[in-house]
Write an enzyme that holds these catalytic residues in place. Sequence first.
Site, PDB file in Angstrom:
ATOM      1  N   GLY A 126      42.568 -29.251  61.219  1.00  0.00           N
ATOM      2  CA  GLY A 126      42.046 -30.007  62.339  1.00  0.00           C
ATOM      3  C   GLY A 126      40.984 -29.211  63.074  1.00  0.00           C
ATOM      4  CD  GLN A 154      39.235 -25.874  67.300  1.00  0.00           C
ATOM      5  OE1 GLN A 154      39.455 -26.986  66.833  1.00  0.00           O
ATOM      6  NE2 GLN A 154      39.787 -24.777  66.815  1.00  0.00           N
ATOM      7  CB  CYS A 192      44.371 -22.365  66.564  1.00  0.00           C
ATOM      8  SG  CYS A 192      42.957 -23.126  67.370  1.00  0.00           S
ATOM      9  CG  LEU A 193      40.157 -23.494  61.896  1.00  0.00           C
ATOM     10  CD1 LEU A 193      39.214 -24.647  61.625  1.00  0.00           C
ATOM     11  CD2 LEU A 193      40.148 -22.508  60.739  1.00  0.00           C
ATOM     12  CD  GLU A 198      42.750 -30.042  66.021  1.00  0.00           C
ATOM     13  OE1 GLU A 198      41.735 -29.734  66.683  1.00  0.00           O
ATOM     14  OE2 GLU A 198      43.361 -29.217  65.309  1.00  0.00           O
ATOM     15  CG  HIS A 249      41.555 -27.479  70.413  1.00  0.00           C
ATOM     16  ND1 HIS A 249      41.319 -26.184  70.818  1.00  0.00           N
ATOM     17  CD2 HIS A 249      42.173 -27.381  69.206  1.00  0.00           C
ATOM     18  CE1 HIS A 249      41.783 -25.336  69.898  1.00  0.00           C
ATOM     19  NE2 HIS A 249      42.311 -26.042  68.911  1.00  0.00           N
TER      20      HIS A 249
END
Length: 172
Positions: free
Chosen positions: A44, A49, A88-89, A131, A134
């Site tokens: 996701g 981001q 999480c990226l 997500e 975020h």
Amino acid sequence: MEILTLGNELLRQKAAPVKPIDPEKYQALAEEMAGALHQGKGVGLAGPQIGLLERIFVVHMEKDIPRVFINPSLIMTSQETVKYEEGCLSLPGLWADVIRPAAVRLQAWNEKGKPFTLDASGMLARIILHEYDHLEGVLFIDRLSEPKRNRLLAKYEKRKGGSNADSLRGKS
Ligand code: NI
């Protein structure tokens, strides 16, 4: 497409609604985001981001098509909760068990500007809720107990310091 990491203030801001949803623009953006998602081996990716403070995220689970959520609103979250490990990226290398509702119903628009309602449970609900956070400037570490969060952040800082030390060693 650069993915922002912890420390970047944009990750902490609330994203604004997309208005209007220009299909041409958002189809292209969704494709780009899905590409970044694959490259990062994530499931996701949300607007903030990539430094885009707009309410959009893309979810791509294995064996599924990428799903795009624009201006999502949570209609219902289940009372029942589940604990599951998340990464999480924007927090590379960090993993922790996070407690979240087991199921969610949400309403959103897709990249073509078409509204839809979705009932999700299991992994899909988990990713959607991560997500959605975020878009509110919330990261999964915020949902941990303070001691646990501090331990995780210390580990993160140590590793960052470690890699700097390595690069200095390499130069000497
Ligand atoms: Ni994330």
